[in-house]
Write a protein that holds these residues in place. Structure first.
Motif, mmCIF file in Angstrom:
data_model
loop_
_atom_site.group_PDB
_atom_site.id
_atom_site.type_symbol
_atom_site.label_atom_id
_atom_site.label_comp_id
_atom_site.label_asym_id
_atom_site.label_seq_id
_atom_site.Cartn_x
_atom_site.Cartn_y
_atom_site.Cartn_z
ATOM 1 N N ASN A 189 -36.496 -4.639 -47.554
ATOM 2 C CA ASN A 189 -35.377 -4.472 -48.046
ATOM 3 C C ASN A 189 -35.230 -5.006 -49.449
ATOM 4 O O ASN A 189 -34.692 -4.332 -50.162
ATOM 5 C CB ASN A 189 -34.148 -4.847 -47.171
ATOM 6 C CG ASN A 189 -32.868 -4.448 -47.364
ATOM 7 O OD1 ASN A 189 -32.648 -3.426 -47.872
ATOM 8 N ND2 ASN A 189 -31.953 -5.617 -47.657
ATOM 9 N N TYR A 208 -36.020 0.814 -48.300
ATOM 10 C CA TYR A 208 -34.861 0.776 -47.638
ATOM 11 C C TYR A 208 -35.068 1.420 -46.080
ATOM 12 O O TYR A 208 -34.836 0.796 -45.284
ATOM 13 C CB TYR A 208 -33.642 1.268 -48.022
ATOM 14 C CG TYR A 208 -33.221 0.539 -49.609
ATOM 15 C CD1 TYR A 208 -33.238 -0.807 -49.400
ATOM 16 C CD2 TYR A 208 -32.582 1.183 -50.500
ATOM 17 C CE1 TYR A 208 -33.112 -1.537 -50.325
ATOM 18 C CE2 TYR A 208 -32.132 0.520 -51.368
ATOM 19 C CZ TYR A 208 -32.177 -0.832 -51.619
ATOM 20 O OH TYR A 208 -31.705 -1.536 -52.682
ATOM 21 N N ALA A 227 -30.100 -2.646 -44.605
ATOM 22 C CA ALA A 227 -30.963 -1.562 -45.043
ATOM 23 C C ALA A 227 -30.145 -0.268 -45.444
ATOM 24 O O ALA A 227 -30.336 0.344 -46.301
ATOM 25 C CB ALA A 227 -32.253 -1.478 -44.432
ATOM 26 N N ASN A 230 -27.671 -0.352 -48.076
ATOM 27 C CA ASN A 230 -28.384 -0.252 -49.455
ATOM 28 C C ASN A 230 -28.822 1.338 -49.600
ATOM 29 O O ASN A 230 -28.790 1.859 -50.843
ATOM 30 C CB ASN A 230 -29.453 -0.944 -49.570
ATOM 31 C CG ASN A 230 -29.449 -2.623 -49.569
ATOM 32 O OD1 ASN A 230 -28.276 -2.761 -49.970
ATOM 33 N ND2 ASN A 230 -30.237 -3.318 -48.947
#
Length: 669
Positions: A189, A208, A227, A230
């Motif tokens: 990540n 990710y 993740a 993101n």
């Protein structure tokens, strides 16, 4: 790993006989450490507190230190860094007593993480470097992997992406080698974040996604949702509509575990997404969610305690704490300014579009005028040909020339009139458009100002009410713990003195007994006053029970009170109950002091959409407007409290005598 003992996180289900030896306690602590990311903070801390107590009973310093270490990790996950640092410092002292170098290395890493999360990067690097040097010397690759991950995260925050990438790639190699799946997910990540800041979005999404897959393989929902959040950030940056579903999923998860840090990030990204979609009202809702989460996160850090704990390491943290508090104070103002700028920008874009439309219409008129000019040129050519023909036929052409000249004058006049009409029409359109835009902007600014004033007024009212309740609580505590204790001591000393001496005179005996009675009555009076100002049941019972307990303390011979409540099966919010209790308390006290009544009727009723309160007495009554003009503090306090709850209060004459008070409070779902 956990099969030998029955592992549960419900403290009511612990089997006490299993926890008299170190092995089950250690396995249970390890179990909590491996699973706390998917549990609530309250549940994990309750379990660890129990295990800490068991470790203390068998005096196992290693297990006591392990308990403090895992508690620190739980607090750090939910952003309570002051509590996390305290637990880590407790752990490192105990690990030093048992000379556990590997654990000390881990503590350096954990303390470095706390300083990193509180933006004290110099101290964080200092502790990370200590831990990395110690882990390399002892070939402790597992701890070295963790420290490389944390250094990668730190260098991202300070903008040194190349250093961050080097540490992250080293951590990736170690995590794969050691099969550290949870740490590998976190590190993947971080690598994605590095490429995100380098604006290499495809690589960022690739890492990710890999992080999410690894986290889900070990059921690490926290890392998987981080993740996913993101990925949602990349989607927002690329204006992908899928960002909404992605971020709604992460917001729901982080809200469920009360992770205020990630709640703030998810809500902020949703605010940016809805702003791109021009859904400004929805964007404002998520902006407020982000601000609320950030405020909770800041309020959770007790900076005074945090400063005391770290003075043995560095005094420079005080300046960082002051800077953080300053940022928290100005955060709300910055968000309001940002919203105003965003609104102004949208109005500016709309104005540009309107002017572009007006320019297009003006261009169309210019094209029409050009066509008319071309037609005039063609007509002039025909006229010249006619003039040549008239030279041949002088008599006929002279008459024709006069007719053409007359037509030319008429055409010129028509063109002038057309031009004037078109220009006047365009000017009128521009003026109307300009006025419309100005009026819309003015109305929007007035609405925003009214909203801000209302919000500020509500916040000020809440602050005043909170301060009043806090002062009541402080005075009540002072009376109960200070004056009350002094009176109790006086009573005990006086009683002891009277027991030890012989009083020969009967009148002196009577005086001593009267003095003891006065001291005892004073103790009771202090307790009554302190309980009236902040009764203990105010924090434990529902509003109906609270008021009933208050009424039962009033002498029926002075004022007979009839009380009835309906619909209060569940408790209200604490703040609402305190405010309603104070309003009813003030009304009853006013009747006792001013109304000269001997009977009082109180009705409390809760329906699905509102709360109704009726208070009627048979006293002498009063004029509401006259009392309000005199500036009575109690009456004004009641009005402010009811207005804060969005309610209404009416004072009416009672039949046949006295006063009737009606209060209506809406229930906002």
């Amino acid at each position: 790993m956990y099969a030998q003992y029955r592992i549960t996180t419900d403290t009511n289900s612990f089997v006490a006989k299993n926890y008299t030896r170190p092995e089950p306690i250690k396995e249970h602590i390890d179990y909590v450490f491996d699973h706390f990311r998917g549990k609530s903070e309250k549940e994990s801390i309750a379990t660890l507190t129990y295990l800490l107590h068991k470790a203390q009973l068998i005096n196992n310093q290693q297990l006591i230190a392990n308990s403090h270490n895992v508690m620190g990790a739980v607090y750090a996950l939910t952003g309570k860094f002051d509590l996390a640092l305290h637990q880590y410092q407790q752990a490192i002292k105990l690990f030093e007593t048992v000379s556990n170098q590997q654990a000390i290395t881990t503590m350096y890493n954990n303390i470095g993480m706390v300083y990193n999360n509180t933006k004290q990067y110099k101290l964080a690097i200092e502790y990370f470097d200590k831990g990395l040097a110690m882990s390399n010397a002892s070939k402790n690759e597992r701890t070295a992997c963790l420290i490389h991950i944390n250094l990668a995260n730190l260098y991202i925050q300070v903008g040194q992406l190349d250093k961050s990438l080097r540490n992250a790639l080293r951590a990736d190699t170690l995590s794969q080698k050691l099969q550290m799946k949870v740490e590998q997910a976190v590190n993947l990540n971080l690598i994605g974040a590095i490429y995100f800041y380098k604006n290499e979005f495809d690589k960022a999404v690739q890492y990710y996604t890999a992080s999410k897959v690894v986290a889900e393989s070990v059921n690490d929902q926290h890392s998987a949702n981080t993740a996913l959040m993101n990925i949602g950030e990349v989607q927002v940056r690329q204006k992908d509509p899928a960002a909404e579903n992605t971020l709604m999923t992460t917001l729901q998860y982080f809200t469920g575990i009360a992770d205020n840090y990630n709640i703030q990030l998810s809500a902020q990204l949703l605010k940016e997404h809805f702003t791109q979609q021009k859904k400004y009202e929805t964007a404002l809702i998520y902006a407020e969610k982000a601000f609320a989460a950030e405020k909770k996160m800041i309020d959770s850090v007790n900076y005074k305690t945090f400063s005391t704990l770290q003075t043995t390491y560095e005094t420079a943290q005080k300046e960082n704490t002051i800077r953080l508090l300053g940022q928290a104070d100005s955060l709300k103002g910055l968000r309001i300014v940002a919203q105003q700028l965003e609104l102004s920008n949208n109005l500016y874009i709309l104005t540009q579009q309107r002017f572009a439309l007006a320019s297009a219409r003006l261009k169309s008129v210019e094209d029409s005028l050009l066509l008319a000019t071309q037609q005039e040129s063609l007509l002039q050519t025909k006229l010249e040909a006619s003039q040549k023909q008239e030279n041949i036929n002088a008599l006929n052409k002279q008459a024709l020339q006069q007719q053409i000249a007359l037509q030319q004058k008429q055409i010129t006049l028509n063109q002038k009139n057309t031009t004037i009409a078109i220009v006047a029409g365009l000017l009128a359109i521009v003026l109307l458009l300009g006025y419309g835009l100005f009026r819309r902007k003015q109305l929007a600014q007035e609405a925003l100002l009214l909203q801000q004033q209302t919000l500020q007024r509500e916040q000020l009212t809440k602050a005043v009410l909170d301060a009043e309740e806090a002062e009541r609580k402080r005075i009540a505590a002072d009376l109960h713990d200070g004056v009350g204790q002094l009176f109790s001591a006086v009573k005990m000393n006086l009683q002891g003195l009277l027991d030890r001496i012989d009083i020969p005179k009967q009148e002196d005996v009577f005086l001593a007994e009267k003095t003891m009675a006065l001291v005892d009555e004073s103790c009771k009076e202090v307790r009554v006053i302190s309980h009236n100002m902040m009764p203990n049941f105010l924090l434990k019972s529902g509003i109906a029970s609270d008021i009933r307990n208050f009424i039962e303390k009033i002498d029926e011979n002075t004022l007979k009170i009839h009380f009835e409540s309906k619909g209060f099966k569940d408790q209200l919010e604490h703040n609402e109950e305190v405010i309603l209790y104070r309003v009813v308390q003030e009304l009853v006290n006013n009747v006792m002091k001013h109304a000269a009544a001997n009977e009082l009727y109180i009705l409390l009723e809760k329906t699905t959409d509102k709360i109704e309160i009726q208070v009627k007495d048979n006293g002498k009554g009063f004029d509401y407007n006259t009392a309000l003009a005199k500036g009575g503090l109690g009456l004004k306090n009641m009005l402010v409290r009811v207005e804060y709850l969005k309610g209404k209060i009416r004072f009416l004459p009672n039949v046949p005598s006295g006063t009737s008070v009606h209060i209506s409070i809406p229930i906002i779902s």
